[in-house]
Design an enzyme around this catalytic site. Structure first.
Site, PDB file in Angstrom:
ATOM      1  N   ASP A 266      20.175  15.940  -4.425  1.00 14.00           N
ATOM      2  CA  ASP A 266      18.961  16.397  -3.769  1.00 14.00           C
ATOM      3  C   ASP A 266      17.906  16.640  -4.854  1.00 14.00           C
ATOM      4  O   ASP A 266      18.189  17.321  -5.847  1.00 14.00           O
ATOM      5  CB  ASP A 266      19.336  17.710  -3.039  1.00 14.00           C
ATOM      6  CG  ASP A 266      18.199  18.228  -2.213  1.00 14.00           C
ATOM      7  OD1 ASP A 266      17.038  18.067  -2.632  1.00 14.00           O
ATOM      8  OD2 ASP A 266      18.476  18.797  -1.134  1.00 14.00           O
TER       9      ASP A 266
ATOM     10  N   HIS B 259      -1.097  -0.195  -9.451  1.00 19.19           N
ATOM     11  CA  HIS B 259      -0.463  -1.515  -9.543  1.00 19.19           C
ATOM     12  C   HIS B 259      -1.465  -2.663  -9.677  1.00 19.19           C
ATOM     13  O   HIS B 259      -1.114  -3.740 -10.097  1.00 19.19           O
ATOM     14  CB  HIS B 259       0.520  -1.744  -8.381  1.00 19.19           C
ATOM     15  CG  HIS B 259      -0.139  -2.183  -7.115  1.00 19.19           C
ATOM     16  ND1 HIS B 259      -0.658  -1.297  -6.219  1.00 19.19           N
ATOM     17  CD2 HIS B 259      -0.379  -3.409  -6.597  1.00 19.19           C
ATOM     18  CE1 HIS B 259      -1.190  -1.966  -5.205  1.00 19.19           C
ATOM     19  NE2 HIS B 259      -1.026  -3.252  -5.402  1.00 19.19           N
TER      20      HIS B 259
ATOM     21  N   LYS C  16      -1.807  -6.788 -12.278  1.00 17.38           N
ATOM     22  CA  LYS C  16      -2.150  -8.159 -11.882  1.00 17.38           C
ATOM     23  C   LYS C  16      -2.752  -8.890 -13.082  1.00 17.38           C
ATOM     24  O   LYS C  16      -3.679  -8.396 -13.715  1.00 17.38           O
ATOM     25  CB  LYS C  16      -3.155  -8.141 -10.719  1.00 17.38           C
ATOM     26  CG  LYS C  16      -2.593  -7.524  -9.431  1.00 17.38           C
ATOM     27  CD  LYS C  16      -3.626  -7.560  -8.315  1.00 17.38           C
ATOM     28  CE  LYS C  16      -3.262  -6.655  -7.149  1.00 17.38           C
ATOM     29  NZ  LYS C  16      -2.203  -7.112  -6.292  1.00 17.38           N
TER      30      LYS C  16
ATOM     31  N   GLU D 269      -8.222  -7.118   3.227  1.00 18.83           N
ATOM     32  CA  GLU D 269      -6.842  -7.372   3.640  1.00 18.83           C
ATOM     33  C   GLU D 269      -6.850  -7.859   5.083  1.00 18.83           C
ATOM     34  O   GLU D 269      -7.640  -7.372   5.896  1.00 18.83           O
ATOM     35  CB  GLU D 269      -6.021  -6.097   3.547  1.00 18.83           C
ATOM     36  CG  GLU D 269      -5.894  -5.584   2.135  1.00 18.83           C
ATOM     37  CD  GLU D 269      -4.921  -4.427   2.064  1.00 18.83           C
ATOM     38  OE1 GLU D 269      -3.734  -4.668   1.830  1.00 18.83           O
ATOM     39  OE2 GLU D 269      -5.352  -3.287   2.270  1.00 18.83           O
TER      40      GLU D 269
ATOM     41  N   ASP E  89      -7.056   5.581   0.028  1.00 15.92           N
ATOM     42  CA  ASP E  89      -5.986   4.638  -0.254  1.00 15.92           C
ATOM     43  C   ASP E  89      -6.387   3.618  -1.327  1.00 15.92           C
ATOM     44  O   ASP E  89      -5.561   3.195  -2.120  1.00 15.92           O
ATOM     45  CB  ASP E  89      -5.629   3.908   1.060  1.00 15.92           C
ATOM     46  CG  ASP E  89      -4.362   3.086   0.962  1.00 15.92           C
ATOM     47  OD1 ASP E  89      -3.454   3.474   0.192  1.00 15.92           O
ATOM     48  OD2 ASP E  89      -4.251   2.050   1.660  1.00 15.92           O
TER      49      ASP E  89
ATOM     50  N   HIS F 240      -7.665   1.601  -6.956  1.00 13.63           N
ATOM     51  CA  HIS F 240      -7.774   0.159  -7.187  1.00 13.63           C
ATOM     52  C   HIS F 240      -9.220  -0.331  -7.402  1.00 13.63           C
ATOM     53  O   HIS F 240      -9.497  -1.032  -8.374  1.00 13.63           O
ATOM     54  CB  HIS F 240      -7.166  -0.616  -6.018  1.00 13.63           C
ATOM     55  CG  HIS F 240      -5.766  -0.191  -5.673  1.00 13.63           C
ATOM     56  ND1 HIS F 240      -4.864   0.236  -6.622  1.00 13.63           N
ATOM     57  CD2 HIS F 240      -5.104  -0.134  -4.496  1.00 13.63           C
ATOM     58  CE1 HIS F 240      -3.724   0.536  -6.032  1.00 13.63           C
ATOM     59  NE2 HIS F 240      -3.845   0.321  -4.746  1.00 13.63           N
TER      60      HIS F 240
ATOM     61  N   LYS G 128      -8.929  -3.071   6.128  1.00  8.87           N
ATOM     62  CA  LYS G 128      -7.757  -3.721   6.724  1.00  8.87           C
ATOM     63  C   LYS G 128      -8.223  -4.540   7.918  1.00  8.87           C
ATOM     64  O   LYS G 128      -9.278  -4.286   8.489  1.00  8.87           O
ATOM     65  CB  LYS G 128      -6.748  -2.678   7.177  1.00  8.87           C
ATOM     66  CG  LYS G 128      -6.237  -1.829   6.016  1.00  8.87           C
ATOM     67  CD  LYS G 128      -4.743  -1.721   6.030  1.00  8.87           C
ATOM     68  CE  LYS G 128      -4.218  -0.884   4.886  1.00  8.87           C
ATOM     69  NZ  LYS G 128      -3.663  -1.636   3.787  1.00  8.87           N
TER      70      LYS G 128
HETATM   71  C1  BG6 Z   1      -1.675  -0.090  -1.862  1.00 10.74           C
HETATM   72  C2  BG6 Z   1      -2.233   0.493  -0.588  1.00 10.74           C
HETATM   73  O1  BG6 Z   1      -1.897   0.788  -2.933  1.00 10.74           O
HETATM   74  O2  BG6 Z   1      -2.311  -1.342  -2.133  1.00 10.74           O
HETATM   75  C3  BG6 Z   1      -2.042  -0.488   0.564  1.00 10.74           C
HETATM   76  O3  BG6 Z   1      -1.567   1.719  -0.297  1.00 10.74           O
HETATM   77  C4  BG6 Z   1      -2.624  -1.838   0.227  1.00 10.74           C
HETATM   78  O4  BG6 Z   1      -2.633   0.028   1.762  1.00 10.74           O
HETATM   79  C5  BG6 Z   1      -2.106  -2.323  -1.125  1.00 10.74           C
HETATM   80  O5  BG6 Z   1      -2.240  -2.743   1.255  1.00 10.74           O
HETATM   81  C6  BG6 Z   1      -2.823  -3.586  -1.569  1.00 10.74           C
HETATM   82  O6  BG6 Z   1      -2.193  -4.100  -2.706  1.00 10.74           O
HETATM   83  P1  BG6 Z   1      -2.041  -5.670  -2.935  1.00 10.74           P
HETATM   84  O7  BG6 Z   1      -1.398  -5.798  -4.272  1.00 10.74           O
HETATM   85  O8  BG6 Z   1      -1.208  -6.189  -1.792  1.00 10.74           O
HETATM   86  O9  BG6 Z   1      -3.421  -6.218  -2.898  1.00 10.74           O
END
Ligand code: BG6
Length: 502
Positions: free
Chosen positions: A98, A193, A197, A231, A250, A255, A351
Site C-alpha cells: 500500500d 511527455h 517528441k 485532437e 489539461d 504542453h 478535443k
Molecule cells: C495528455 C492529456 O497529457 O496529452 C490528454 O491529458 C491528451 O488529454 C494527451 O489527449 C495528448 O498527447 P498526445 O501525445 O497524444 O498528443
C-alpha cells in the site's frame, strides 16, 4: 538531451515503478524499456521493481506486461522479440504494498539492499511515480522518511513525477514544497511527455543549429505565431478526470506552454540543462498576464468526426449533462521582450476537432512593397514556416513563386521536409529519451519548479475567471468542426485568421 543514436548505456541502477499495474506502466514505460533494450541502452545491470497494492508474483506481473506489449506490437505487424524481452523481464520483481503504509517502504528498502548486493547496482535508484497525482506527495514523503532518497556523490536517487503537476498555482506550489522537503531540485524529474517528441526537440536544432533561421526569428520578420494542438478524440473513458480538469488545465500550462517556450526562448549559452531551463523560465516571466478577453472556451456538441458519429461532451460517460467544463481553449499571448514585442502568439487546443493535428505555424511579414500588378498586395499569400509536430512530422516552408506562363502571376508553393523520408526511425513510444535522460541525469527535457509555477501563475486568472462565470452558449462547437466561432473572433479582432485544421 539528445537523440539516442551514438549513446552509451546508463550506469547500473534499480528502477522502482509505483503504479506497476497501471496504464502508464504497460502502455509507455515497459515498451520504452523494451525499445531501449533494442538500442542497447539499458543499464548493464538493472533491477526493475514494480510496486502496487494487489498481490501477484513477479512472473505474473511480467506475463501481463508481455501480453500487453505483444498486443501493441501486433498493431505494427511486429512480434515480441524473445531475447530483447528477456533483457527486461529477467530484471523484474513485484512488490505488493500500500502506497500509504510505511511498511511498504521498509520492505522496499530491504529488497533494494538485497538486489544491490546481488547485482552491484552501486546504490543507484530511479523512483517512478506512475500513479494518480493524489499519491505524489505521499510517496515522496514516505520515501524520504524511509531514508530512500538520499543521494551522494557515489550514488544517485532520482524521482520522476508525471503530469498533472498540481491543478492550480497553490497546489503546484504545495507539491513542490512537499517534494523539496525530501529531495533536492536536481533529483526531481517532472515529465511533460511533449518534450519526448522528436519534433519538439527538433525545434532547438532548427533554431540553434542553422544560421538561416535565427536572424529572422524576431519581431522584424515575424508577424505572428499560431500553435495548434487539435485532437479528434473525445474524453473517451476519462470523463471523471476531465470534469475536474478541462482543456485549459489539461493542455495549456504544460504542453502548449512548452511549445511556446521552445519557439520563443532566447538562445541558451550552452546546451547544459540549467542554461536551457533558465532561458525557458525567463521567457515565461516575459509573458504578459492573461485577462479573460484574451481567451475563449468551448465545449463540443454531438457531430461527425471522420465518418463516425460522436456524442456531445455532456452525453459522455461520467460527465454531468449540465457540465460547464471546457473541452476547447484558445488564447492570445503577448511576450513582453525585445524579440517578440508586438508579435502575438495564438494558441488553441481542443478535443473532438476535425483532425488530430499539432503544429507551430510561424507567419512572416509581407514584402514591404507591391511590385506585381497581376497579384495585388492583398492577394499575395504570406510566407509561413510550419513545424509539424504530429502526425506527418516535418517542416514546411510556404512562399510565393511565379506561375508558369506569360503573366507575372504568383502562387503560394511549399518546400517540405518529412522525417519519415529522411530518417529511418527506431520504433518509439516517446518515453525512451525521457527515461534514458533520467538514467544519465540530464534534466534538460524536464520542468524545473520555477517553470511549473510560472506556467500555473499565468493561467490562474483565467481559471478563476472561468470558475466564477457560467459559460454562455455551451456546447458551442460541433464534434468534427474546427472549434467555436468565438475563437475566430479572437483573431479577427487583430485582422488575422486561423489556419485550417486539415
Ligand atoms: C495528455 C492529456 O497529457 O496529452 C490528454 O491529458 C491528451 O488529454 C494527451 O489527449 C495528448 O498527447 P498526445 O501525445 O497524444 O498528443
Amino acid at each position: 538531451m539528445s537523440s539516442l543514436s551514438h549513446k552509451s548505456p546508463p550506469p547500473p541502477c534499480a528502477i522502482v515503478i509505483f503504479g506497476a499495474n497501471g496504464d502508464l506502466t504497460k502502455r509507455l514505460i515497459i515498451p520504452a524499456l523494451y525499445n531501449l533494450a533494442r538500442t542497447r541502452l539499458l543499464p548493464p545491470s538493472l533491477s526493475l521493481i514494480g510496486v502496487d497494492h494487489n498481490k501477484k508474483t513477479s512472473e505474473e506481473w511480467a506475463a501481463q506486461l508481455k501480453a500487453f506489449l505483444a498486443q501493441t506490437l501486433t498493431r505494427n505487424n511486429e512480434e515480441v522479440d524473445e531475447a530483447l524481452w528477456q533483457q527486461v523481464a529477467s530484471c523484474m520483481t513485484f512488490l505488493s504494498g500500500d502506497f500509504e503504509q510505511p511498511d511498504t517502504y521498509q520492505r522496499l528498502k530491504d529488497l533494494l539492499a538485497e538486489l544491490d548486493e546481488k547485482q552491484s547496482l552501486n546504490g543507484n535508484v530511479l523512483f517512478y511515480m506512475a500513479v494518480a497525482d493524489r499519491f505524489f506527495g505521499t510517496i515522496a514523503g514516505k520515501l524520504g522518511e524511509a531514508g530512500l532518497v538520499t543521494s551522494d556523490a557515489k550514488r544517485f536517487r532520482r524521482l520522476i513525477v508525471e503530469k498533472p503537476f498540481g491543478h492550480d498555482l497553490a497546489s503546484a506550489r504545495a507539491l513542490n514544497a512537499c517534494l523539496l522537503k525530501y529531495l533536492k531540485e536536481d533529483q526531481i524529474y517532472r515529465i511533460d511527455h511533449f518534450l519526448g517528441k522528436e519534433t519538439v526537440q527538433n525545434i532547438m536544432a532548427l533554431r540553434f543549429a542553422n544560421g538561416l533561421f535565427e536572424p529572422i526569428w524576431n519581431r522584424d520578420r515575424i508577424d505572428h505565431v499560431q500553435i495548434t494542438v487539435a485532437e479528434s478524440i473525445g474524453v473517451e473513458t476519462r470523463g471523471k478526470f476531465y470534469e475536474a480538469t478541462g482543456a485549459l488545465r489539461d493542455m495549456v500550462p504544460n504542453h502548449l506552454f512548452q511549445l511556446v517556450a521552445m519557439t520563443a526562448m532566447e538562445p541558451p549559452v550552452s546546451f547544459d540543462a540549467e542554461d536551457i531551463r533558465s532561458k525557458k523560465a525567463e521567457m515565461f516571466k516575459a509573458i504578459h498576464p492573461l485577462t479573460l478577453s484574451d481567451v475563449v472556451r468551448g465545449q463540443y456538441d454531438s457531430g461527425i468526426v471522420g465518418d463516425e458519429k460522436a456524442l456531445a461532451y455532456r452525453a459522455e460517460a461520467n460527465v454531468s449533462p449540465e457540465s460547464t467544463v471546457e473541452t476547447y481553449a484558445a488564447m492570445r499571448l503577448s511576450i513582453d521582450n525585445w524579440r517578440w514585442a508586438g508579435v502575438p502568439f495564438y494558441l488553441r487546443t481542443g478535443k473532438r476537432l476535425s483532425k488530430r493535428y499539432t503544429e507551430i505555424a510561424i507567419r512572416f511579414k509581407q514584402a514591404p512593397h507591391a511590385l506585381f500588378r497581376e497579384t495585388p498586395m492583398e492577394e499575395l499569400d504570406a510566407d509561413w514556416l510550419i513545424l509539424r509536430i504530429q502526425p506527418d512530422e516535418g517542416i514546411r516552408l510556404r512562399f510565393n513563386a511565379k506561375r508558369p506562363g506569360p503573366a507575372m502571376a504568383l502562387e503560394s508553393v511549399a518546400m517540405e521536409f518529412k522525417y519519415k523520408d529522411y530518417f529511418k526511425q527506431a520504433p518509439a513510444v516517446g518515453y525512451e529519451t525521457l527515461i534514458y535522460d533520467c538514467l544519465i541525469g540530464d534534466a534538460t527535457l524536464f520542468q524545473r519548479a520555477d517553470q511549473v509555477e510560472a506556467a500555473w501563475a499565468l493561467v490562474e486568472p483565467v481559471l478563476e475567471g472561468w470558475a466564477n462565470t457560467t459559460p454562455r452558449h455551451f456546447p458551442n462547437y460541433a464534434a468534427g468542426s474546427e472549434g467555436p466561432s468565438a475563437a475566430n473572433d479572437l483573431l479577427a479582432r487583430d485582422g488575422r485568421s486561423w489556419r485550417g485544421i486539415k
